[in-house]
Design an enzyme around this catalytic site. Structure first.
Site: not given
Ligand code: BEZ
Length: 209
Positions: A45
């Site tokens: 994210c």
């Molecule tokens: C991420 O943004 O890295 C992420 C968020 C939720 C689950 C897995 C990865």
């Protein structure tokens, strides 16, 4: 019920990092990219929001406004934004909705319980100036989206919005476009100039300027 192409994008009023936003008023006359991310302070994210911030000039050129959403609070979004600026080199320059009560996530069906029953998946909605949904995408949490592809689709949508044209596989701006089957050969000549037709139903023309 799931939101489908051509549906009106549901309106909402929400707290965001840019204050209270009533979606239809905020996007008035513009295109919008409304996208969810699962959780603040997570790696994928962080890269997605940083890259989207970097695209601001590209979005502005196309009259597109970006807005993100997750079930975290606005306070959390603000704290995380400092990390995004530090690690991605660009300050977040679009609102992030604090959707703790899931109003927006539920309206847009962004929580897929069989994937995760509390966090949003990676949804994208491209919404036209008429507030109609033009594109939907759903990615899993572990796969970062390709925001250059989202820009490419917007270029295609904007090119074909007013004309009976379509864009072929892997099209990019500058490539030839395709005349819609509903247009006769005479009409195609008149409107788009000469065309190259390897088959009667496959007619390539230069994209109008
Ligand atoms: C991420 O943004 O890295 C992420 C968020 C939720 C689950 C897995 C990865």
């Amino acid at each position: 019920m799931a939101i489908r192409l051509g549906d009106e994008a549901p309106n909402f009023t929400a707290n965001t990092t840019a204050g209270s936003v009533t979606f239809h008023d905020w996007k008035e006359g513009a295109w919008a990219v409304l996208f969810s991310h699962p959780k603040d302070f997570t790696p994928v994210c962080t890269t997605e929001l940083g890259y989207t911030a970097k695209l601001k000039d590209e979005f502005d050129r196309r009259n597109v406004k970006a807005i993100a959403v997750s079930v975290d609070s606005v306070t959390s979004h603000n704290e995380w934004s400092a990390d995004i600026e530090e690690t991605q080199g660009t300050a977040v320059n679009f609102p992030i909705i604090g959707d703790e009560d899931r109003t927006v996530s539920d309206l847009y069906d962004m929580i897929h319980p069989n994937a995760d029953n509390t966090l949003t998946v990676r949804s994208v909605f491209v919404i036209g100036p008429d507030n109609k949904v033009k594109l939907t995408l759903t990615y899993p949490a572990s796969t970062g989206r390709n925001f250059d592809e989202i820009l490419r689709v917007i270029d295609s949508l904007q090119l074909t919005a007013e004309q009976q044209l379509a864009t072929p596989v892997n099209w990019n701006p500058g490539d030839k476009v395709i005349v819609a089957p509903s247009v006769s050969d005479d009409e195609a000549n008149e409107r788009f100039g000469s065309f190259d037709a390897p088959k009667p139903y496959l007619r390539y023309v230069d994209a109008p300027k």
